[in-house]
Scaffold this motif. Structure first.
Motif, PDB file in Angstrom:
ATOM      1  N   TYR A 160     -23.235 -10.828  32.238  1.00 44.82           N
ATOM      2  CA  TYR A 160     -22.361  -9.648  32.185  1.00 44.82           C
ATOM      3  C   TYR A 160     -22.603  -8.678  33.336  1.00 44.82           C
ATOM      4  CZ  TYR A 160     -20.146  -5.405  30.349  1.00 44.82           C
ATOM      5  OH  TYR A 160     -19.377  -4.282  30.206  1.00 44.82           O
ATOM      6  N   ASN A 161     -23.838  -8.366  33.646  1.00 47.08           N
ATOM      7  CA  ASN A 161     -24.131  -7.391  34.702  1.00 47.08           C
ATOM      8  C   ASN A 161     -23.667  -7.847  36.068  1.00 47.08           C
ATOM      9  OD1 ASN A 161     -25.256  -5.293  33.263  1.00 47.08           O
ATOM     10  ND2 ASN A 161     -27.331  -6.106  33.362  1.00 47.08           N
ATOM     11  N   ALA A 162     -23.863  -9.127  36.379  1.00 47.70           N
ATOM     12  CA  ALA A 162     -23.586  -9.633  37.724  1.00 47.70           C
ATOM     13  C   ALA A 162     -22.169 -10.148  37.887  1.00 47.70           C
ATOM     14  CB  ALA A 162     -24.574 -10.743  38.072  1.00 47.70           C
ATOM     15  N   ASN A 163     -21.475 -10.397  36.797  1.00 53.62           N
ATOM     16  CA  ASN A 163     -20.133 -10.982  36.868  1.00 53.62           C
ATOM     17  C   ASN A 163     -19.093  -9.968  36.398  1.00 53.62           C
ATOM     18  OD1 ASN A 163     -17.821 -12.495  36.796  1.00 53.62           O
ATOM     19  ND2 ASN A 163     -18.694 -14.189  35.620  1.00 53.62           N
ATOM     20  N   PRO A 164     -18.372  -9.304  37.317  1.00 57.29           N
ATOM     21  CA  PRO A 164     -17.394  -8.290  36.920  1.00 57.29           C
ATOM     22  C   PRO A 164     -16.186  -8.851  36.199  1.00 57.29           C
ATOM     23  CG  PRO A 164     -17.270  -8.716  39.285  1.00 57.29           C
ATOM     24  CD  PRO A 164     -18.475  -9.441  38.781  1.00 57.29           C
ATOM     25  N   ALA A 165     -16.077 -10.193  36.119  1.00 60.63           N
ATOM     26  CA  ALA A 165     -14.960 -10.802  35.405  1.00 60.63           C
ATOM     27  C   ALA A 165     -15.191 -10.861  33.896  1.00 60.63           C
ATOM     28  CB  ALA A 165     -14.700 -12.215  35.940  1.00 60.63           C
ATOM     29  N   ILE A 166     -16.396 -10.545  33.440  1.00 60.09           N
ATOM     30  CA  ILE A 166     -16.715 -10.611  32.013  1.00 60.09           C
ATOM     31  C   ILE A 166     -16.562  -9.230  31.384  1.00 60.09           C
ATOM     32  CG2 ILE A 166     -18.523 -11.100  30.309  1.00 60.09           C
ATOM     33  CD1 ILE A 166     -19.690 -13.103  32.274  1.00 60.09           C
ATOM     34  N   VAL A 167     -15.832  -9.171  30.267  1.00 63.49           N
ATOM     35  CA  VAL A 167     -15.681  -7.919  29.521  1.00 63.49           C
ATOM     36  C   VAL A 167     -16.096  -8.157  28.073  1.00 63.49           C
ATOM     37  CG1 VAL A 167     -13.855  -6.966  30.978  1.00 63.49           C
ATOM     38  CG2 VAL A 167     -13.244  -8.424  29.030  1.00 63.49           C
ATOM     39  N   LYS A 168     -16.526  -7.075  27.418  1.00 61.89           N
ATOM     40  CA  LYS A 168     -16.893  -7.141  26.010  1.00 61.89           C
ATOM     41  C   LYS A 168     -15.689  -6.746  25.166  1.00 61.89           C
ATOM     42  CE  LYS A 168     -20.435  -4.452  26.805  1.00 61.89           C
ATOM     43  NZ  LYS A 168     -21.644  -3.605  26.629  1.00 61.89           N
ATOM     44  N   THR A 169     -15.416  -7.531  24.138  1.00 54.10           N
ATOM     45  CA  THR A 169     -14.315  -7.250  23.231  1.00 54.10           C
ATOM     46  C   THR A 169     -14.838  -7.181  21.800  1.00 54.10           C
ATOM     47  OG1 THR A 169     -13.681  -9.518  22.624  1.00 54.10           O
ATOM     48  CG2 THR A 169     -12.924  -8.705  24.769  1.00 54.10           C
ATOM     49  N   VAL A 170     -13.971  -6.807  20.887  1.00 53.84           N
ATOM     50  CA  VAL A 170     -14.359  -6.727  19.493  1.00 53.84           C
ATOM     51  C   VAL A 170     -14.735  -8.104  18.950  1.00 53.84           C
ATOM     52  CG1 VAL A 170     -12.041  -7.029  18.560  1.00 53.84           C
ATOM     53  CG2 VAL A 170     -13.715  -5.690  17.271  1.00 53.84           C
ATOM     54  N   PHE A 171     -14.292  -9.166  19.647  1.00 52.91           N
ATOM     55  CA  PHE A 171     -14.575 -10.529  19.201  1.00 52.91           C
ATOM     56  C   PHE A 171     -15.735 -11.173  19.970  1.00 52.91           C
ATOM     57  CE2 PHE A 171     -10.006  -9.782  18.578  1.00 52.91           C
ATOM     58  CZ  PHE A 171      -9.942  -9.930  17.204  1.00 52.91           C
ATOM     59  N   GLY A 172     -16.332 -10.436  20.887  1.00 46.80           N
ATOM     60  CA  GLY A 172     -17.411 -10.983  21.701  1.00 46.80           C
ATOM     61  C   GLY A 172     -17.062 -10.900  23.175  1.00 46.80           C
ATOM     62  N   TYR A 173     -17.818 -11.593  23.989  1.00 53.29           N
ATOM     63  CA  TYR A 173     -17.621 -11.548  25.435  1.00 53.29           C
ATOM     64  C   TYR A 173     -16.453 -12.439  25.840  1.00 53.29           C
ATOM     65  CZ  TYR A 173     -22.069  -9.121  25.857  1.00 53.29           C
ATOM     66  OH  TYR A 173     -23.073  -8.188  25.752  1.00 53.29           O
ATOM     67  N   LEU A 174     -15.709 -11.999  26.880  1.00 55.73           N
ATOM     68  CA  LEU A 174     -14.552 -12.732  27.370  1.00 55.73           C
ATOM     69  C   LEU A 174     -14.666 -12.866  28.884  1.00 55.73           C
ATOM     70  CD1 LEU A 174     -11.666 -13.935  27.081  1.00 55.73           C
ATOM     71  CD2 LEU A 174     -10.789 -11.587  27.290  1.00 55.73           C
ATOM     72  N   ASP A 175     -14.643 -14.112  29.374  1.00 53.45           N
ATOM     73  CA  ASP A 175     -14.636 -14.372  30.813  1.00 53.45           C
ATOM     74  C   ASP A 175     -13.184 -14.397  31.265  1.00 53.45           C
ATOM     75  OD1 ASP A 175     -14.845 -15.258  33.394  1.00 53.45           O
ATOM     76  OD2 ASP A 175     -16.288 -16.838  32.965  1.00 53.45           O
ATOM     77  N   THR A 176     -12.745 -13.347  31.934  1.00 53.76           N
ATOM     78  CA  THR A 176     -11.323 -13.210  32.281  1.00 53.76           C
ATOM     79  C   THR A 176     -10.871 -14.264  33.285  1.00 53.76           C
ATOM     80  OG1 THR A 176     -11.842 -11.611  34.036  1.00 53.76           O
ATOM     81  CG2 THR A 176     -11.369 -10.738  31.844  1.00 53.76           C
ATOM     82  N   GLU A 177     -11.777 -14.766  34.131  1.00 52.96           N
ATOM     83  CA  GLU A 177     -11.395 -15.775  35.106  1.00 52.96           C
ATOM     84  C   GLU A 177     -11.262 -17.154  34.476  1.00 52.96           C
ATOM     85  OE1 GLU A 177     -14.150 -15.652  38.325  1.00 52.96           O
ATOM     86  OE2 GLU A 177     -13.093 -14.012  39.340  1.00 52.96           O
ATOM     87  N   ALA A 178     -11.899 -17.366  33.346  1.00 57.24           N
ATOM     88  CA  ALA A 178     -11.866 -18.677  32.709  1.00 57.24           C
ATOM     89  C   ALA A 178     -10.816 -18.757  31.608  1.00 57.24           C
ATOM     90  CB  ALA A 178     -13.238 -19.013  32.124  1.00 57.24           C
ATOM     91  N   ALA A 179     -10.197 -17.632  31.257  1.00 56.20           N
ATOM     92  CA  ALA A 179      -9.206 -17.628  30.179  1.00 56.20           C
ATOM     93  C   ALA A 179      -7.993 -18.455  30.562  1.00 56.20           C
ATOM     94  CB  ALA A 179      -8.789 -16.191  29.859  1.00 56.20           C
TER      95      ALA A 179
END
Length: 565
Positions: A118-137
């Motif tokens: 999470y810290n090093a990858n700005p593409a990852i965000v925290k959601t109510v359902f857990g972590y989401l990798d926006t580039e891999a969605a």
């Protein structure tokens, strides 16, 4: 020697048989053929079923999309190409996503892994359902992070409108702002919902100070319904604030990259080039040190060469400085494989790797005529014009491709279309040439320092696993296969894309090695790869590194090359 050159020129000049409209093959799983499986022509709205041993036949035109499905298996979609005659398709079991596992472009990535990155990858965000990798969605997500956040005086609506064109801001009956992420008729418009620090809100958060936002992502499409249900009917705005970042920091006050604490040392053995499997012709071709001997062998054995054997011939002629013979080979190869786009792309990629952009332009123009509904045709041709300094021609190709997607000529696999790789290629092209396009009404984002890496492959069905090994001998792996990421594979095949974008940031400078394990393709033939690396550091060499590799050995690790970050 002239007679020999004319002789192999005549050998190559025979044309290929045009592709048949009847597509046939076998539908199977890892054990046997699948009886009563469904093959549907999504373009023509026709379908057929497999027989008792899994075999099928179906009529299709070039450009049609065929979907292969069977109960309990993950469906696959293939584009009927100009070379498609047989498609032997293997389906994998359908896997239900569990709460503690997220399927990403890397395969199955756990929430623990996402937490560490999470810290090093700005593409990852925290959601109510857990972590989401926006580039891999598998659906479109647009993001802002701490490095490119728009300053908006603390107002969220102004920040989003300033960063994402097309967003509409309106007030409700009580004067409260509403953000609309999707262009719809006014009577049916639904405002966006909010996921702020893992809490859901259905009204505009006028209490939120936009200056405190650490990361922000918006899901403008109906794909938000998949994760948020009816709550996401108007799309979702996901916000992580500075106060919610509980990750540890180092002595310098910056968040620690927890992913780098893992013991993911690269311990694999890669084959040397001389140990790789190759055809007997290519092996012998590479052994010649004399031009006369090479031409003599071509005159005797050239009629049985594959396109990859002829690329080996071109490489050897280039090594031996046989300029006249190589020029004749260019033309002969172009005539021989005039109707076979992957062969033309492979040769064009090799020409790019030796800097012969003018000749490669002819090859990619021919591919463009064969495949006008493939986004990759536009990207390859645009790249070639850019390499020749013809950036206006390259821009017109990107604009034309975008318009054809919007008009439906290039068919996207969903209503919104999963165009991440194409959009990123377009965006990077504009940024590389922003001085030439200074007059465009375009808001340029600040660019992160690092190395931009693009991988091109000649076969849309090529599958492989990549390893990026950093100076500390630790690696990041990316698997491009139907098993690891079905959604991305289907999306790229539907759009005719055969390239991937990567970015190595400035956190770890030095030499990086790029390895590849070839996993094969549905035609059980070799493939080829072109890797382009461009430095994004100030005052760095702007000439890109271009590498080319034939892929002949399945499940063997090979070194693509070394790049400097």
């Amino acid at each position: 020697m002239k007679k020999a050159v004319i002789f192999f020129f005549l050998i190559l000049s025979s044309s290929l048989i045009t592709a048949q409209q009847l597509v046939k093959g076998t539908l199977s799983d890892q054990f046997a053929g699948l009886p009563l499986g469904t093959i549907e022509n999504l373009t023509q709205k026709t379908s057929t079923t497999t027989d008792n041993i899994g075999e099928y036949e179906i009529m299709a035109n070039i450009g049609d999309r065929l979907q292969f499905s069977f109960p309990g298996k993950r469906s696959l979609v293939f584009i009927v190409e100009d070379i498609t005659r047989t498609l032997n398709v293997r389906l994998e079991d359908e896997i239900t996503e569990l709460d503690n596992v997220v399927v990403t472009r890397k395969g199955q990535k756990t929430l623990k892994e996402l937490y560490k990155e999470y810290n090093a990858n700005p593409a990852i965000v925290k959601t109510v359902f857990g972590y989401l990798d926006t580039e891999a969605a598998s659906y479109q997500i647009r993001t802002m992070n701490e490095k490119n956040m728009v300053q908006a005086g603390g107002d969220l609506a102004t920040m989003i409108r300033g960063r994402f064109p097309g967003v509409k801001i309106a007030n409700d009956g009580l004067g409260m702002p509403q953000i609309f992420l999707r262009q719809t008729a006014s009577f049916s418009a639904v405002p966006a919902g909010y996921d702020i620090d893992n809490v859901l809100y259905d009204t505009y958060p006028n209490w939120l100070d936009a200056n405190s936002i650490f990361r922000l992502a918006i899901i403008p499409s109906r794909s938000a319904n998949t994760r948020y249900g009816s709550f996401g009917a108007g799309g979702m705005i996901i916000i992580n604030t500075q106060n919610s970042n509980i990750h540890p920091v180092g002595e310098d006050g910056k968040p620690i990259d927890l992913a780098r604490l893992d013991d993911n040392l690269f311990r694999y053995e890669a084959l040397e080039d001389e140990d790789l499997y190759d055809s007997k012709h290519s092996k012998l071709i590479q052994s010649f040190d004399d031009g006369e001997d090479l031409i003599d062998y071509l005159s005797r054995a050239g009629s049985s060469f594959s396109n990859y054997d002829w690329i080996s011939v071109a490489q050897k002629m280039n090594d031996l400085n046989l300029e006249k013979e190589l020029a004749a080979l260019h033309q002969a190869y172009l005539e021989k494989f005039a109707e076979h786009a992957p062969s033309l792309k492979a040769y064009g990629y090799w020409l790019h790797s030796i800097g012969d952009f003018k000749i490669s332009l002819t090859f990619f123009q021919t591919v463009f005529k064969l495949r006008p509904n493939y986004l990759q045709s536009y990207i390859d041709l645009a790249d070639t014009h850019e390499s020749l300094g013809q950036v206006q021609k390259a821009l017109s190709l990107y604009v034309r491709a975008s318009n054809l997607v919007n008009s439906g000529f290039i068919v996207s696999p969903s209503e919104e279309g999963l165009l991440y790789n194409f959009d990123r290629s377009y965006d990077l092209f504009l940024k590389r040439n922003k001085e030439a396009f200074a007059k465009l009404d375009f808001k340029w984002d600040s660019e992160d320092a690092g190395t931009e890496v693009t991988l091109y492959f000649d076969e849309t069905e090529a599958e492989f696993e990549l390893f990026f090994v950093n100076p500390e001998n630790k690696y990041f792996t990316e698997k491009y296969s139907t098993w690891a990421n079905l959604d991305l594979i289907n999306n790229n095949k539907s759009l005719g894309l055969s390239s991937l974008e990567f970015f190595i940031d400035q956190n770890l400078r030095g030499e990086w090695k790029v390895y590849l394990k070839y996993l094969g393709n549905k035609k059980q033939t070799p493939s080829s790869i072109k890797l382009v690396a461009r430095s994004k550091y100030p005052n760095s060499n702007k000439t890109p590194l271009v590498l080319f590799k034939k892929l002949t050995a399945e499940d063997e690790l090979v070194l693509l090359g070394t790049l400097t970050n």
